[in-house]
Motif scaffolding. Sequence first.
Motif, PDB file in Angstrom:
ATOM      1  N   VAL A 177     -37.224 -35.049   2.969  1.00  0.00           N
ATOM      2  CA  VAL A 177     -36.418 -35.594   4.076  1.00  0.00           C
ATOM      3  C   VAL A 177     -36.837 -35.004   5.421  1.00  0.00           C
ATOM      4  CG1 VAL A 177     -34.412 -36.099   2.613  1.00  0.00           C
ATOM      5  CG2 VAL A 177     -34.580 -33.877   3.717  1.00  0.00           C
ATOM      6  N   SER A 178     -37.892 -34.194   5.422  1.00  0.00           N
ATOM      7  CA  SER A 178     -38.258 -33.470   6.648  1.00  0.00           C
ATOM      8  C   SER A 178     -38.650 -34.393   7.795  1.00  0.00           C
ATOM      9  CB  SER A 178     -39.432 -32.523   6.370  1.00  0.00           C
ATOM     10  OG  SER A 178     -39.075 -31.635   5.361  1.00  0.00           O
ATOM     11  N   ALA A 179     -39.232 -35.563   7.472  1.00  0.00           N
ATOM     12  CA  ALA A 179     -39.733 -36.426   8.542  1.00  0.00           C
ATOM     13  C   ALA A 179     -38.685 -37.419   9.028  1.00  0.00           C
ATOM     14  CB  ALA A 179     -40.968 -37.177   8.038  1.00  0.00           C
ATOM     15  N   LEU A 180     -37.474 -37.377   8.461  1.00  0.00           N
ATOM     16  CA  LEU A 180     -36.469 -38.391   8.794  1.00  0.00           C
ATOM     17  C   LEU A 180     -35.580 -37.940   9.953  1.00  0.00           C
ATOM     18  CD1 LEU A 180     -35.367 -39.319   5.145  1.00  0.00           C
ATOM     19  CD2 LEU A 180     -37.060 -40.482   6.569  1.00  0.00           C
ATOM     20  N   ASP A 181     -35.048 -38.923  10.700  1.00  0.00           N
ATOM     21  CA  ASP A 181     -34.083 -38.616  11.757  1.00  0.00           C
ATOM     22  C   ASP A 181     -32.825 -38.019  11.123  1.00  0.00           C
ATOM     23  OD1 ASP A 181     -35.804 -39.704  13.510  1.00  0.00           O
ATOM     24  OD2 ASP A 181     -34.805 -41.654  13.620  1.00  0.00           O
ATOM     25  N   VAL A 182     -32.053 -37.281  11.944  1.00  0.00           N
ATOM     26  CA  VAL A 182     -30.913 -36.533  11.406  1.00  0.00           C
ATOM     27  C   VAL A 182     -29.942 -37.408  10.610  1.00  0.00           C
ATOM     28  CG1 VAL A 182     -28.912 -35.113  12.042  1.00  0.00           C
ATOM     29  CG2 VAL A 182     -31.087 -34.800  13.199  1.00  0.00           C
ATOM     30  N   SER A 183     -29.551 -38.577  11.154  1.00  0.00           N
ATOM     31  CA  SER A 183     -28.532 -39.395  10.463  1.00  0.00           C
ATOM     32  C   SER A 183     -29.116 -40.001   9.179  1.00  0.00           C
ATOM     33  CB  SER A 183     -28.007 -40.500  11.377  1.00  0.00           C
ATOM     34  OG  SER A 183     -29.055 -41.369  11.713  1.00  0.00           O
ATOM     35  N   ILE A 184     -30.388 -40.418   9.230  1.00  0.00           N
ATOM     36  CA  ILE A 184     -31.028 -40.989   8.033  1.00  0.00           C
ATOM     37  C   ILE A 184     -31.215 -39.892   6.988  1.00  0.00           C
ATOM     38  CG2 ILE A 184     -33.060 -42.261   7.181  1.00  0.00           C
ATOM     39  CD1 ILE A 184     -31.450 -43.817   9.244  1.00  0.00           C
ATOM     40  N   LYS A 185     -31.555 -38.684   7.481  1.00  0.00           N
ATOM     41  CA  LYS A 185     -31.744 -37.543   6.576  1.00  0.00           C
ATOM     42  C   LYS A 185     -30.461 -37.310   5.777  1.00  0.00           C
ATOM     43  CE  LYS A 185     -33.847 -33.783   8.222  1.00  0.00           C
ATOM     44  NZ  LYS A 185     -34.142 -32.451   8.769  1.00  0.00           N
ATOM     45  N   ALA A 186     -29.320 -37.324   6.466  1.00  0.00           N
ATOM     46  CA  ALA A 186     -28.035 -37.092   5.782  1.00  0.00           C
ATOM     47  C   ALA A 186     -27.790 -38.163   4.722  1.00  0.00           C
ATOM     48  CB  ALA A 186     -26.907 -37.088   6.811  1.00  0.00           C
ATOM     49  N   GLN A 187     -28.136 -39.412   5.039  1.00  0.00           N
ATOM     50  CA  GLN A 187     -27.933 -40.504   4.068  1.00  0.00           C
ATOM     51  C   GLN A 187     -28.810 -40.304   2.828  1.00  0.00           C
ATOM     52  OE1 GLN A 187     -28.659 -44.260   6.002  1.00  0.00           O
ATOM     53  NE2 GLN A 187     -27.215 -43.807   7.635  1.00  0.00           N
ATOM     54  N   VAL A 188     -30.070 -39.925   3.055  1.00  0.00           N
ATOM     55  CA  VAL A 188     -30.987 -39.760   1.915  1.00  0.00           C
ATOM     56  C   VAL A 188     -30.575 -38.544   1.070  1.00  0.00           C
ATOM     57  CG1 VAL A 188     -33.403 -39.337   1.247  1.00  0.00           C
ATOM     58  CG2 VAL A 188     -32.877 -40.976   3.053  1.00  0.00           C
ATOM     59  N   ILE A 189     -30.091 -37.468   1.739  1.00  0.00           N
ATOM     60  CA  ILE A 189     -29.604 -36.291   0.984  1.00  0.00           C
ATOM     61  C   ILE A 189     -28.411 -36.689   0.120  1.00  0.00           C
ATOM     62  CG2 ILE A 189     -28.441 -34.062   1.236  1.00  0.00           C
ATOM     63  CD1 ILE A 189     -30.221 -33.683   3.754  1.00  0.00           C
ATOM     64  N   ASN A 190     -27.482 -37.449   0.711  1.00  0.00           N
ATOM     65  CA  ASN A 190     -26.317 -37.901  -0.064  1.00  0.00           C
ATOM     66  C   ASN A 190     -26.762 -38.754  -1.246  1.00  0.00           C
ATOM     67  OD1 ASN A 190     -24.463 -36.593   1.473  1.00  0.00           O
ATOM     68  ND2 ASN A 190     -24.087 -38.323   2.847  1.00  0.00           N
ATOM     69  N   LEU A 191     -27.764 -39.593  -1.011  1.00  0.00           N
ATOM     70  CA  LEU A 191     -28.273 -40.443  -2.096  1.00  0.00           C
ATOM     71  C   LEU A 191     -28.864 -39.573  -3.217  1.00  0.00           C
ATOM     72  CD1 LEU A 191     -29.190 -43.127  -3.365  1.00  0.00           C
ATOM     73  CD2 LEU A 191     -31.233 -43.009  -1.925  1.00  0.00           C
ATOM     74  N   LEU A 192     -29.660 -38.561  -2.824  1.00  0.00           N
ATOM     75  CA  LEU A 192     -30.271 -37.692  -3.843  1.00  0.00           C
ATOM     76  C   LEU A 192     -29.198 -36.969  -4.661  1.00  0.00           C
ATOM     77  CD1 LEU A 192     -33.228 -36.173  -1.760  1.00  0.00           C
ATOM     78  CD2 LEU A 192     -33.451 -37.575  -3.819  1.00  0.00           C
ATOM     79  N   MET A 193     -28.144 -36.497  -3.983  1.00  0.00           N
ATOM     80  CA  MET A 193     -27.075 -35.778  -4.691  1.00  0.00           C
ATOM     81  C   MET A 193     -26.292 -36.734  -5.592  1.00  0.00           C
ATOM     82  SD  MET A 193     -25.933 -33.236  -1.612  1.00  0.00           S
ATOM     83  CE  MET A 193     -25.091 -31.904  -2.420  1.00  0.00           C
ATOM     84  N   ASP A 194     -26.069 -37.941  -5.103  1.00  0.00           N
ATOM     85  CA  ASP A 194     -25.347 -38.948  -5.882  1.00  0.00           C
ATOM     86  C   ASP A 194     -26.139 -39.323  -7.147  1.00  0.00           C
ATOM     87  OD1 ASP A 194     -23.431 -41.038  -6.361  1.00  0.00           O
ATOM     88  OD2 ASP A 194     -24.959 -42.438  -5.652  1.00  0.00           O
ATOM     89  N   VAL A 195     -27.432 -39.538  -6.961  1.00  0.00           N
ATOM     90  CA  VAL A 195     -28.302 -39.907  -8.093  1.00  0.00           C
ATOM     91  C   VAL A 195     -28.335 -38.765  -9.111  1.00  0.00           C
ATOM     92  CG1 VAL A 195     -30.734 -40.273  -8.687  1.00  0.00           C
ATOM     93  CG2 VAL A 195     -29.720 -41.554  -6.814  1.00  0.00           C
TER      94      VAL A 195
END
Length: 316
Positions: A177-195
């Motif tokens: 998630v290092s290359a993502l913007d802050v708000s997108i980063k949070a969404q992808v982190i939530n997705l990873l935790m959810d998965v």
Amino acid sequence: MTQAVLEVRGIVKHFQTRGGAIARAVNGVSFDLAKGETLGLIGESGCGKSTLARVLARLDTPDTGEVLLDGNDIGRIGNRAMKPIRRRIQMIFQDAVSSLNPRATAGAAVAEPLKLHRVVPRNKVKDRVAELFEAVGLPVGLMSRYPHEMSGGQCQRLSIARAISLDPDIIIADEAVSALDVSIKAQVINLLMDVQTRLGLSYVFITHDMALVGVLSHRIAVMYLGRFVEVGDADAIIRRPMHPYSQALIAASPIPDPDRPRTQALPIKGELPSPIKPPSGCTFHPRCPLAQARCKSEVPELRTTGEARQVACHFA
Ligand code: SF4
């Protein structure tokens, strides 16, 4: 303790550079990864994190040491025998766009591993791709798009869909998630935790972002010049780091926790030394504010301290 899904024993990986010198990228790393656990792997660029990741995912083989999956050393298995095992360890990279085939549509990118590993019958592939798009929050209307027509966040979701399509046990996320913007980063982190919760996945989450690793991980391993210098419970390390290098990393990180005690650490000096000519003794000694004469000659072992913490420092 929960049974380990992956056992890593004494991994060493050195490279020969173009000039003929030997770069000591990984120098004897061992750890266990439990089912459903996230191990956060943290350290500066060039410390050996990505080399270790490639060895864990069997994109490289170790010089010595073992990577045991169900007791089988995947570092020594031939390519043919590796095929059914490969689907169990998947990797997500930082640059999602370039890790995808630019000539394959998003739908084809997710269908490819399903067909290659015959996960579902051919006539069910399209339905399964649609399910996976839904699982990672991608509109199915994007199936016909090419990676360059999608945003960075959408491409990273697509990489996650590809990774989970094979029903893996372990995902190695290398600066995912290092290359993502802050708000997108949070969404992808939530997705990873959810998965992870839904599928019971284990993660090795590699990053140089201490704040992020503290949020995501159950345990943290701090890596310096090819070795683990501190390993333990994530919360305990963030609140009370014991190795001078971990202390400096945490003191320098903007970790958003008002209850966290302020870590007092002297700043570390200079740059990460070259793995071609690592310093003698404790390789951190030229930068360590607490170094003493002994540190220049004696390598500190990674030893267990009282609270299920391992630290490689003579004075921790
Ligand atoms: Fe610093 Fe010495 Fe500990 Fe290494 S062994 S971290 S140089 S005090």
